[in-house]
Write a protein that holds these residues in place. Structure first.
Motif, PDB file in Angstrom:
ATOM      1  N   ASN A  61       0.865  -1.170   0.000  1.00  0.00           N
ATOM      2  CA  ASN A  61       0.000   0.000   0.000  1.00  0.00           C
ATOM      3  C   ASN A  61       0.902   1.222   0.000  1.00  0.00           C
ATOM      4  OD1 ASN A  61      -1.459   2.312   1.041  1.00  0.00           O
ATOM      5  ND2 ASN A  61      -3.107   0.912   1.599  1.00  0.00           N
ATOM      6  N   ALA A  62       0.897   1.968  -1.075  1.00  0.00           N
ATOM      7  CA  ALA A  62       1.835   3.086  -1.232  1.00  0.00           C
ATOM      8  C   ALA A  62       1.677   4.127  -0.142  1.00  0.00           C
ATOM      9  CB  ALA A  62       1.651   3.728  -2.600  1.00  0.00           C
ATOM     10  N   ARG A  63       0.446   4.286   0.385  1.00  0.00           N
ATOM     11  CA  ARG A  63       0.269   5.315   1.419  1.00  0.00           C
ATOM     12  C   ARG A  63       1.079   4.989   2.662  1.00  0.00           C
ATOM     13  NH1 ARG A  63      -1.930   9.555   3.649  1.00  0.00           N
ATOM     14  NH2 ARG A  63      -2.757   9.466   5.755  1.00  0.00           N
ATOM     15  N   PHE A  64       1.027   3.739   3.107  1.00  0.00           N
ATOM     16  CA  PHE A  64       1.792   3.361   4.288  1.00  0.00           C
ATOM     17  C   PHE A  64       3.289   3.462   4.019  1.00  0.00           C
ATOM     18  CE2 PHE A  64      -2.074   0.616   5.283  1.00  0.00           C
ATOM     19  CZ  PHE A  64      -2.596   1.555   6.152  1.00  0.00           C
ATOM     20  N   GLU A  65       3.698   3.040   2.839  1.00  0.00           N
ATOM     21  CA  GLU A  65       5.121   3.116   2.509  1.00  0.00           C
ATOM     22  C   GLU A  65       5.581   4.570   2.438  1.00  0.00           C
ATOM     23  OE1 GLU A  65       5.632   0.917  -1.046  1.00  0.00           O
ATOM     24  OE2 GLU A  65       4.974  -0.972  -0.183  1.00  0.00           O
ATOM     25  N   GLN A  92       9.612   4.119  12.786  1.00  0.00           N
ATOM     26  CA  GLN A  92       8.756   5.217  13.251  1.00  0.00           C
ATOM     27  C   GLN A  92       7.501   5.311  12.377  1.00  0.00           C
ATOM     28  OE1 GLN A  92       9.288   7.494  15.773  1.00  0.00           O
ATOM     29  NE2 GLN A  92       7.744   9.052  15.296  1.00  0.00           N
ATOM     30  N   GLY A  93       7.706   5.240  11.066  1.00  0.00           N
ATOM     31  CA  GLY A  93       6.574   5.299  10.154  1.00  0.00           C
ATOM     32  C   GLY A  93       5.667   4.091  10.285  1.00  0.00           C
ATOM     33  N   GLY A  94       6.235   2.924  10.539  1.00  0.00           N
ATOM     34  CA  GLY A  94       5.422   1.725  10.712  1.00  0.00           C
ATOM     35  C   GLY A  94       4.505   1.822  11.915  1.00  0.00           C
ATOM     36  N   HIS A 105      12.732  -4.673  12.273  1.00  0.00           N
ATOM     37  CA  HIS A 105      12.153  -4.218  11.019  1.00  0.00           C
ATOM     38  C   HIS A 105      11.953  -5.423  10.112  1.00  0.00           C
ATOM     39  CE1 HIS A 105      12.543  -2.682   6.800  1.00  0.00           C
ATOM     40  NE2 HIS A 105      11.548  -1.955   7.254  1.00  0.00           N
ATOM     41  N   VAL A 106      10.804  -5.493   9.471  1.00  0.00           N
ATOM     42  CA  VAL A 106      10.495  -6.598   8.562  1.00  0.00           C
ATOM     43  C   VAL A 106      10.387  -6.033   7.152  1.00  0.00           C
ATOM     44  CG1 VAL A 106       8.838  -8.404   7.980  1.00  0.00           C
ATOM     45  CG2 VAL A 106       9.269  -7.821  10.389  1.00  0.00           C
ATOM     46  N   ARG A 107      11.274  -6.489   6.265  1.00  0.00           N
ATOM     47  CA  ARG A 107      11.261  -5.994   4.896  1.00  0.00           C
ATOM     48  C   ARG A 107      10.190  -6.699   4.065  1.00  0.00           C
ATOM     49  NH1 ARG A 107      17.793  -5.883   3.644  1.00  0.00           N
ATOM     50  NH2 ARG A 107      18.397  -4.771   5.535  1.00  0.00           N
ATOM     51  N   PRO A 108       9.640  -6.012   3.047  1.00  0.00           N
ATOM     52  CA  PRO A 108      10.021  -4.671   2.605  1.00  0.00           C
ATOM     53  C   PRO A 108       9.434  -3.558   3.461  1.00  0.00           C
ATOM     54  CG  PRO A 108       8.269  -5.522   1.232  1.00  0.00           C
ATOM     55  CD  PRO A 108       8.656  -6.628   2.153  1.00  0.00           C
ATOM     56  N   PHE A 109       8.287  -3.819   4.113  1.00  0.00           N
ATOM     57  CA  PHE A 109       7.713  -2.804   4.984  1.00  0.00           C
ATOM     58  C   PHE A 109       6.934  -3.516   6.076  1.00  0.00           C
ATOM     59  CE2 PHE A 109       4.295   0.117   6.262  1.00  0.00           C
ATOM     60  CZ  PHE A 109       5.084   1.170   6.713  1.00  0.00           C
ATOM     61  N   GLY A 110       7.388  -3.378   7.300  1.00  0.00           N
ATOM     62  CA  GLY A 110       6.696  -4.012   8.411  1.00  0.00           C
ATOM     63  C   GLY A 110       7.533  -3.961   9.666  1.00  0.00           C
ATOM     64  N   TYR A 111       7.052  -4.632  10.693  1.00  0.00           N
ATOM     65  CA  TYR A 111       7.722  -4.590  11.992  1.00  0.00           C
ATOM     66  C   TYR A 111       7.285  -5.790  12.822  1.00  0.00           C
ATOM     67  CZ  TYR A 111       3.130  -2.603  12.867  1.00  0.00           C
ATOM     68  OH  TYR A 111       1.773  -2.409  12.894  1.00  0.00           O
ATOM     69  N   ALA A 112       8.105  -6.138  13.799  1.00  0.00           N
ATOM     70  CA  ALA A 112       7.763  -7.127  14.818  1.00  0.00           C
ATOM     71  C   ALA A 112       8.266  -6.546  16.131  1.00  0.00           C
ATOM     72  CB  ALA A 112       8.407  -8.470  14.525  1.00  0.00           C
ATOM     73  N   VAL A 113       7.345  -6.115  16.967  1.00  0.00           N
ATOM     74  CA  VAL A 113       7.699  -5.420  18.201  1.00  0.00           C
ATOM     75  C   VAL A 113       7.066  -6.153  19.379  1.00  0.00           C
ATOM     76  CG1 VAL A 113       7.653  -3.226  19.458  1.00  0.00           C
ATOM     77  CG2 VAL A 113       7.750  -3.224  16.951  1.00  0.00           C
ATOM     78  N   SER A 114       7.879  -6.492  20.362  1.00  0.00           N
ATOM     79  CA  SER A 114       7.398  -7.101  21.603  1.00  0.00           C
ATOM     80  C   SER A 114       7.550  -6.092  22.725  1.00  0.00           C
ATOM     81  CB  SER A 114       8.197  -8.365  21.930  1.00  0.00           C
ATOM     82  OG  SER A 114       8.030  -9.345  20.935  1.00  0.00           O
TER      83      SER A 114
END
Length: 367
Positions: A169-173, A201-203, A232-241
């Protein structure tokens, strides 16, 4: 936040003015408003790009302009929706309140820091103009049904989880790379810690923020949140505990070429659990489904899907606030939601920076 002093005639639609005519306005708000045309009518579209403003306004027979002051001065506009870049949100919310409008919708985040949020709250209280933040999941009938049926789960839950799997989704990216200049090749250099920090930060502030008000509802000690691990999870994402003294919180997201989008929120206690399956962002596809399960599997209850989703739900809420039939949320709720998101984003970035600087065998940031 006080109930608006204004009332509106019930025999004609309330007029809507929209600041910013980008993807959110075109793909989300205009379709939602089209389904509510008996109570809401788009009357003014403002965008700094005159051609975009005129084109989008023409779709709905609205006035167009390139000036916020012109839109706020339009007597046909009762409700203002702020869909501009996030750094303009605070000043535009305040201007809309001071213009004497009946209600204001602001996309997330409605402020960039706690000081801006407090200033917005003060102006809203002073003017009596209610503010709704566009956290669409909090207005989804599936979430509202869960709220009516979850009993003491917010007090007893020990694990909270938000999991998001979406196609690109280009908006999130774009949100994740707003702070930086997107590389010409379109492939950010994640070995650069500043690029990595901006992506995380953006994620959090562009994607996780949709569910953070839900997470906070199940986290009574949210002021004491600590990041255990941030990846950070590529190409766009995250895994935060994360954890608080009484809760474990897991935030996960990935945007890839998936054939099966999934957006879920879970709250788990010793004897029961809640799972809410939301429809993907940008999809006008009905409400979420909420499912309660006992730990022995002996009892399962489901609510939904209902006939509309949170996008339409937030506009229904705005109409009720503008005509005086609904009570605005407390200002402190909006401030707490924002400071919770900012705290998580800040701690996530700090954790990633520490791990990035650590030796390779101990680093906690990878892709």
């Amino acid at each position: 936040m006080n109930l608006s002093h204004h009332t509106a005639p019930t025999d004609q639609p309330l007029g809507v003015g929209i600041l910013g005519a980008g993807p959110v306005t075109q793909a989300i708000h205009l379709p939602a408003l089209a389904r509510l045309r008996d109570v809401l009518e788009v009357r003014h579209i403002m965008d700094v790009d005159a051609a975009v403003a005129a084109s989008v306004a023409a779709r709905v027979g609205a006035t167009s302009s390139t000036s916020m002051d012109e839109l706020l001065g339009d007597p046909a506009v009762d409700i203002v929706a702020i869909c501009s870049p996030h750094q303009f949100h605070a000043d535009q919310v305040i201007a809309a309140c001071r213009a004497g409008k009946k209600a204001v919708l602001c996309e997330k985040p409605f402020a960039m820091n706690a000081e801006e949020a407090t200033r917005i709250s003060a102006v809203s209280t002073e003017t009596g103009v209610p503010i709704v933040v566009g956290a669409m999941h909090t207005f989804d009938p599936g979430w509202l049904a869960a709220e009516q049926n979850w009993g003491d789960l917010p007090e007893t839950a020990h694990t909270i989880r938000s999991s998001i799997v979406l196609p690109p989704n280009a908006r999130f990216e774009d949100f994740a790379t707003e702070i930086l200049t997107r590389p010409a090749a379109g492939r950010p250099d994640y070995s650069d810690i500043e690029v990595l920090k901006a992506a995380l930060q953006g994620g959090i502030m562009g994607l996780a923020i949709h569910d953070l008000p839900l997470v906070r509802r199940f986290t009574p000690d949210f002021e004491h949140v600590e990041v255990l691990q941030a990846r950070h999870v590529r190409p766009f994402g995250y895994a935060v505990s994360l954890r608080t003294p009484s809760r474990v919180i897991e935030l996960r997201a990935v945007m890839n070429g998936t054939w099966k989008p999934e957006w879920t929120f879970e709250a788990i206690a010793d004897d029961s659990a809640l799972r809410i399956d939301f429809t993907p962002s940008y999809v006008q596809a009905g409400s979420a489904v909420a499912t309660f399960t006992r730990n022995d599997g002996s009892e399962t209850s489901s609510f939904g899907p209902f006939g509309h989703n949170g996008y339409e739900g937030e506009w229904r809420e705005l109409a009720g606030l503008a005509n005086g039939t609904r009570q605005a949320p407390p200002a402190q709720t909006l401030i707490d939601d924002l400071t919770f998101a900012l705290a998580i984003a800040g701690a996530t970035v700090e954790s990633a920076a520490r791990d990035h600087a650590a030796p390779a065998h101990t680093a906690g940031v990878s892709a």
